[in-house]
Design a protein around this motif. Structure first.
Motif, PDB file in Angstrom:
ATOM      1  N   GLN A 172       0.355  -1.147  -0.059  1.00 44.46           N
ATOM      2  CA  GLN A 172       0.540   0.111   0.009  1.00 44.46           C
ATOM      3  C   GLN A 172       0.828   1.252   0.293  1.00 44.46           C
ATOM      4  OE1 GLN A 172      -2.090  -1.108   3.369  1.00 44.46           O
ATOM      5  NE2 GLN A 172      -3.529  -1.848   2.282  1.00 44.46           N
ATOM      6  N   LYS A 173       1.908   1.467   0.727  1.00 44.70           N
ATOM      7  CA  LYS A 173       2.748   1.883   0.679  1.00 44.70           C
ATOM      8  C   LYS A 173       3.534   2.906  -0.777  1.00 44.70           C
ATOM      9  CE  LYS A 173       5.493   3.759   3.967  1.00 44.70           C
ATOM     10  NZ  LYS A 173       7.027   3.896   5.280  1.00 44.70           N
ATOM     11  N   TRP A 174       3.339   1.438  -1.619  1.00 44.68           N
ATOM     12  CA  TRP A 174       4.436   1.630  -3.156  1.00 44.68           C
ATOM     13  C   TRP A 174       3.501   2.139  -3.822  1.00 44.68           C
ATOM     14  CZ3 TRP A 174       8.863  -1.658  -5.100  1.00 44.68           C
ATOM     15  CH2 TRP A 174       9.812  -2.080  -3.786  1.00 44.68           C
ATOM     16  N   GLY A 175       2.297   1.824  -4.019  1.00 41.60           N
ATOM     17  CA  GLY A 175       1.323   1.620  -4.608  1.00 41.60           C
ATOM     18  C   GLY A 175       1.112   3.315  -5.629  1.00 41.60           C
TER      19      GLY A 175
ATOM     20  N   VAL B 195      -0.110  -1.195 -11.149  1.00 44.62           N
ATOM     21  CA  VAL B 195      -0.117  -2.294  -9.817  1.00 44.62           C
ATOM     22  C   VAL B 195       1.085  -3.841 -11.158  1.00 44.62           C
ATOM     23  CG1 VAL B 195      -0.579  -4.078  -8.867  1.00 44.62           C
ATOM     24  CG2 VAL B 195      -0.814  -1.573  -7.758  1.00 44.62           C
ATOM     25  N   SER B 196       1.038  -4.446 -10.996  1.00 42.28           N
ATOM     26  CA  SER B 196       0.949  -5.925 -11.213  1.00 42.28           C
ATOM     27  C   SER B 196       1.441  -6.756 -10.328  1.00 42.28           C
ATOM     28  CB  SER B 196       2.180  -5.681 -12.949  1.00 42.28           C
ATOM     29  OG  SER B 196       3.506  -5.075 -12.316  1.00 42.28           O
ATOM     30  N   TRP B 197       1.006  -7.700 -10.688  1.00 42.52           N
ATOM     31  CA  TRP B 197       1.092  -8.776 -10.033  1.00 42.52           C
ATOM     32  C   TRP B 197       1.420  -9.875 -10.003  1.00 42.52           C
ATOM     33  CZ3 TRP B 197      -0.938 -12.405  -6.880  1.00 42.52           C
ATOM     34  CH2 TRP B 197      -3.104 -13.003  -7.243  1.00 42.52           C
ATOM     35  N   ASP B 198       1.987 -11.470  -9.401  1.00 44.78           N
ATOM     36  CA  ASP B 198       2.128 -12.327  -9.694  1.00 44.78           C
ATOM     37  C   ASP B 198       1.088 -13.631  -9.140  1.00 44.78           C
ATOM     38  OD1 ASP B 198       4.154 -11.533 -11.395  1.00 44.78           O
ATOM     39  OD2 ASP B 198       6.036 -12.635 -10.530  1.00 44.78           O
ATOM     40  N   ASN B 199       0.242 -14.346 -10.087  1.00 47.46           N
ATOM     41  CA  ASN B 199      -0.366 -14.919  -9.383  1.00 47.46           C
ATOM     42  C   ASN B 199      -0.206 -16.292  -9.470  1.00 47.46           C
ATOM     43  OD1 ASN B 199      -2.984 -15.982  -8.261  1.00 47.46           O
ATOM     44  ND2 ASN B 199      -4.232 -16.287 -10.041  1.00 47.46           N
TER      45      ASN B 199
ATOM     46  N   ASP C 151      -8.477  -8.305  -5.601  1.00 48.87           N
ATOM     47  CA  ASP C 151      -8.748  -7.551  -4.989  1.00 48.87           C
ATOM     48  C   ASP C 151      -7.618  -5.815  -4.262  1.00 48.87           C
ATOM     49  OD1 ASP C 151     -11.243  -8.444  -6.370  1.00 48.87           O
ATOM     50  OD2 ASP C 151     -12.338  -9.069  -4.668  1.00 48.87           O
ATOM     51  N   LEU C 152      -7.366  -6.945  -3.013  1.00 47.45           N
ATOM     52  CA  LEU C 152      -6.406  -6.168  -2.845  1.00 47.45           C
ATOM     53  C   LEU C 152      -5.093  -5.305  -3.280  1.00 47.45           C
ATOM     54  CD1 LEU C 152      -4.529  -5.642   0.231  1.00 47.45           C
ATOM     55  CD2 LEU C 152      -3.007  -8.403  -0.572  1.00 47.45           C
ATOM     56  N   MET C 153      -4.782  -6.189  -4.460  1.00 53.02           N
ATOM     57  CA  MET C 153      -4.288  -5.679  -5.729  1.00 53.02           C
ATOM     58  C   MET C 153      -4.465  -4.771  -6.118  1.00 53.02           C
ATOM     59  SD  MET C 153      -0.570  -7.315  -5.532  1.00 53.02           S
ATOM     60  CE  MET C 153      -1.605  -6.977  -3.984  1.00 53.02           C
ATOM     61  N   ARG C 154      -6.267  -4.515  -6.870  1.00 48.25           N
ATOM     62  CA  ARG C 154      -6.640  -3.173  -7.027  1.00 48.25           C
ATOM     63  C   ARG C 154      -6.656  -2.305  -6.273  1.00 48.25           C
ATOM     64  NH1 ARG C 154     -11.450  -5.683  -7.672  1.00 48.25           N
ATOM     65  NH2 ARG C 154     -12.616  -4.463  -5.681  1.00 48.25           N
ATOM     66  N   GLY C 155      -7.067  -2.433  -4.666  1.00 48.50           N
ATOM     67  CA  GLY C 155      -6.601  -1.876  -3.759  1.00 48.50           C
ATOM     68  C   GLY C 155      -5.583  -0.767  -3.921  1.00 48.50           C
ATOM     69  N   LEU C 156      -4.715  -1.425  -4.759  1.00 47.82           N
ATOM     70  CA  LEU C 156      -3.315  -0.508  -4.064  1.00 47.82           C
ATOM     71  C   LEU C 156      -2.977   0.841  -4.850  1.00 47.82           C
ATOM     72  CD1 LEU C 156      -0.455  -3.469  -4.585  1.00 47.82           C
ATOM     73  CD2 LEU C 156      -1.954  -2.204  -2.255  1.00 47.82           C
ATOM     74  N   LYS C 157      -3.788   0.607  -5.920  1.00 46.85           N
ATOM     75  CA  LYS C 157      -4.399   2.719  -6.194  1.00 46.85           C
ATOM     76  C   LYS C 157      -5.778   2.417  -6.414  1.00 46.85           C
ATOM     77  CE  LYS C 157      -1.444   3.987  -9.814  1.00 46.85           C
ATOM     78  NZ  LYS C 157      -0.527   4.849  -8.617  1.00 46.85           N
TER      79      LYS C 157
ATOM     80  N   PRO D  30      -7.363  -0.166 -12.714  1.00 49.10           N
ATOM     81  CA  PRO D  30      -7.071  -1.674 -13.502  1.00 49.10           C
ATOM     82  C   PRO D  30      -5.352  -2.121 -12.720  1.00 49.10           C
ATOM     83  CG  PRO D  30      -8.251  -0.516 -14.557  1.00 49.10           C
ATOM     84  CD  PRO D  30      -7.671   0.213 -13.859  1.00 49.10           C
ATOM     85  N   PHE D  31      -5.206  -3.475 -12.812  1.00 48.19           N
ATOM     86  CA  PHE D  31      -3.871  -3.953 -12.524  1.00 48.19           C
ATOM     87  C   PHE D  31      -3.770  -4.302 -13.904  1.00 48.19           C
ATOM     88  CE2 PHE D  31      -6.538  -6.918 -10.500  1.00 48.19           C
ATOM     89  CZ  PHE D  31      -6.706  -7.553 -10.773  1.00 48.19           C
TER      90      PHE D  31
END
Ligand code: GLA
Ligand code: ZN
Length: 685
Positions: free
Chosen positions: A266-269, A275-279, A295-301, A305-306
């Motif tokens: 969240q501090k990085w967002g 945001v991109s992430w590895d599932n 949803d957690l990743m979507r919330g970072l910004k 969309p991520f």
């Protein structure tokens, strides 16, 4: 990539590591991958050793050739900076770049993510490499994003880190007296006289091993976790700035890992352009867990969309048991990512390695080397569908959730560092209880931080809000007073930002809004449970049982056993125009389903759709309309009775309200209700 007009269709592709293969094979790979309809490659993720064979020379010949091929085959590139693993010469010559473990052991050269983020030598060479790369590839207009390093993570306890930690603390606390206060250092004669007295909190100092890593000084370990995450963020920003110097408009990201504890995403967002992430779920993770991470990743910004940067097309080698993704799952989980906000469908990796630990990690092109595999067929089928049916329709679409769950890294660290009341506390597990109940009912949920504006939500749930950070209590009070509904749980409101207890009775600053006083908390061993009644039913009370006194709240349920039988376990407090609920224990799935359904019904919240069990529904909205994603996680056909007319974009069929839409095993449907969908006529077929 995201919100980038260079890719007109949803980006589809992933990591390709040609440096592990003879050059003569590359073009065949490109031809085959083009057949799979890939339109994007992530390149250069772990290539530093070849790019810079020694301290002063660089060699870009191979990467140049690969980049030429991407242009020839019209493939977009997500170009990585390669700083996630340093070359051997660097470790040999400058051992200060090597990390020191929690146990105090200086590592030798090996593995990856192996450099100390606070090593000036590492930073110097990382910076120089990125400068060379950015200069060289600045004009390639098929580069749609830069991918800094890779999966930042781990933790280092070396002397570089110790020095930097002292500076970080000085900046944060100003005086040694303040440090003594926030860490409560008069305990056990820890009073510090000088910043030099600060040492890293590892096994050589405050931490010890007892069924997991534990600490004697929660405040110190908490600040160290914050510091470690901040140091890596500095590395990210350092590289990002160089890239932006040469390409001010290019999008920059790094790949996250979902609910990954060591890095406060969240501090990085704000620092990432997207945001991109590895599932990589475990083979036994359910779809709700995956959805929650999306949803957690979507919330970072704030809901932007991520990018789904990586997922395996088949198995990930590193699992204890590498169970194959069943036919259809590759497609299903790809759409699940899109349903929760992803604007890409990307994979690790395009071609399977032949040596080292990832040789059994599935790729588009497997060891057999051709496209005659189930995985290739499934991947290319999906590629074609995305290209021809989904196109750019869903890009930029947002989730319009009315329910939010608060997720906070400081709380995660602090709760699990705590010595007492129970080692059974698991922050993510507790959050999952609430998420899963809402997920099962098809409610769209935003996973938010304590900084997020609450005003757009009807229901805000903050499980295990042990640390109620500065100002969050006021925010909650305003939100509830204004008509919002808030729910929190046992072990909340206990401490402030430094993990110092807020005196005057639990749950601290949340006492007024909740209208309760928690006098004591009983911890139960895993095999024990109390019971409580709610409505007509009885549910178990596990892990922690708060002994609650009402101070204005109403009791909704009471314990049934032990010396606190009859005391409240569930409460509801009217506060201004809203309500605040308190769940004083860990119940079971049945309880969360009933309880949350009642709250949602009272608030007249509508789920994305009413489906059969196992069929997930989620909604995204953009200028093209409202997309209802229906994801059948069942291994058998399941029907959905259409509630609102729409065009199913994958089959091209129109559906009217009341129609039955059949979803095959692991099948997906995307119903688009266009903004002006057949206005005036509801029967459409
Ligand atoms: C991570 C990394 C990749 C690869 C995969 C394998 O996500 O980013 O480089 O190692 O795991 O699962
Ligand atoms: Zn270090």
């Amino acid at each position: 990539m995201i919100e980038c007009d260079k890719v007109k269709t949803i980006p589809f592709g992933g990591d390709y590591n040609p440096e592990q293969w003879p050059e003569e094979t590359w073009e065949d790979d490109f031809r085959l991958l083009q057949k799979a309809r890939i339109n994007i490659m992530t390149l250069n993720v772990f290539n530093w050793a070849l790019l810079q064979p020694d301290e002063t020379s660089y060699c870009f010949d191979k990467l140049d050739k690969v980049m030429e091929l991407t242009q020839k085959y019209s493939i977009h590139v997500c170009l990585a900076t390669s700083t996630g693993a340093h070359p051997a010469w660097m470790a040999r010559k400058y051992p200060d770049i090597l990390r020191v473990t929690q146990g105090g052991m200086r590592r030798k050269y090996g593995r990856r993510h192996n450099a100390c983020p606070n090593s000036p030598t590492y930073r110097k060479y990382a910076k120089a490499l990125v400068e060379e790369l950015a200069k060289r590839y600045a004009d390639y207009d098929n580069i749609v994003a830069w991918h800094i390093s890779n999966e930042y993570g781990g933790i280092c306890y070396c002397d570089n880190c110790e020095k930097q930690f002292r500076l970080w603390l000085q900046k944060k606390y100003g005086t040694i007296e303040e440090l003594n206060r926030v860490w409560n250092l008069n305990f056990w004669s820890h009073t510090m006289y000088d910043w030099e007295d600060v040492v890293v909190p590892n096994m050589l100092s405050e931490e010890f091993e007892d069924n997991g890593i534990r600490t004697m000084f929660q405040g110190i370990s908490l600040d160290y976790a914050r510091f470690n995450s901040d140091g890596m963020l500095e590395c990210f920003n350092m590289e990002k700035e160089i890239v932006k110097k040469y390409m001010p408009d290019v999008l920059v990201t790094t790949n996250f890992m979902g609910a990954y504890k060591p890095i406060d995403y969240q501090k990085w967002g704000d620092s990432l352009d997207f945001v991109s992430w590895d599932n990589y779920p475990n083979y036994d993770d359910g779809p709700a867990e995956i959805a929650m991470r999306h949803d957690l990743m979507r919330g970072l910004k704030d809901g932007k969309p991520f990018a789904l940067m990586e997922q395996t097309p088949g198995v990930s080698n590193w699992q204890e048991v590498c169970k194959l993704k069943r036919p259809g799952i590759l497609r299903l989980w790809s759409y699940q990512a899109v349903a929760h906000g992803s604007d890409t469908v990307m994979f690790f990796q395009m071609k399977q390695n032949i040596g080292a630990c990832e040789k059994f990690h599935t790729a588009f092109i497997n060891h057999v080397g051709n496209g005659e595999t189930r995985v290739f067929r499934e991947a290319s089928g999906l590629g074609a569908e995305l290209k021809e049916k989904v196109k750019d329709l869903t890009l930029g679409a947002r989730t319009d959730a009315k329910i939010a769950i608060v997720f906070d890294w400081d709380n995660w660290w602090a709760v699990e560092n705590s010595a007492g009341p129970s080692r059974l506390l698991s922050y993510v597990e507790e959050i999952k209880q609430y998420y899963k109940a809402l997920y099962d009912m098809n409610y769209d949920v935003d996973m938010i931080s304590v900084k997020t504006d609450l005003s757009g939500y009807r229901l805000v749930i903050a499980p295990l809000l042990y640390m109620c950070k500065e100002g969050f209590d006021k925010k909650v009070e305003e939100y509830v007073a204004g008509g919002g509904t808030f729910l929190t749980t046992y072990f909340s409101g206990i401490v402030e930002d430094h993990d110092l207890v807020v005196c005057g009775g639990y749950p601290g600053k949340l006492k007024d809004v909740l209208g309760i006083w928690v006098e004591e908390t009983d911890a139960l061993p895993a095999e024990e449970a109390n019971l409580f009644s709610y409505g007509e039913k009885t549910f178990p009370a596990r892990i922690l049982c708060d002994l609650i006194h009402l101070r204005g709240a109403k009791m909704l349920g009471a314990y049934q056993k032990d010396f606190y039988a009859g005391m409240p376990v569930l409460t509801k407090n009217s506060f201004g125009k809203g309500n605040a609920y308190y769940v004083g224990t860990r119940a079971n799935e049945g309880f969360y389903q009933i309880f949350l359904k009642e709250i949602c019904d009272k608030l007249e919240l509508k789920p994305a759709a009413y489906t059969e069990p196992g069929v997930e529904a989620a909604v995204r909205v953009n200028n093209n309309g409202r997309f209802l994603f229906l994801l059948n996680h069942n291994p058998c056909e399941t029907a959905y009775q259409v509630e609102e007319p729409g065009a199913e974009i994958l089959s091209g069929r129109d559906y009217a309200a009341g129609d039955m839409l059949k979803l095959g095993a692991y099948d997906v449907a995307v119903l688009l209700r266009e903004k002006d969908f057949r206005q005036g006529s509801e029967s459409t077929v």
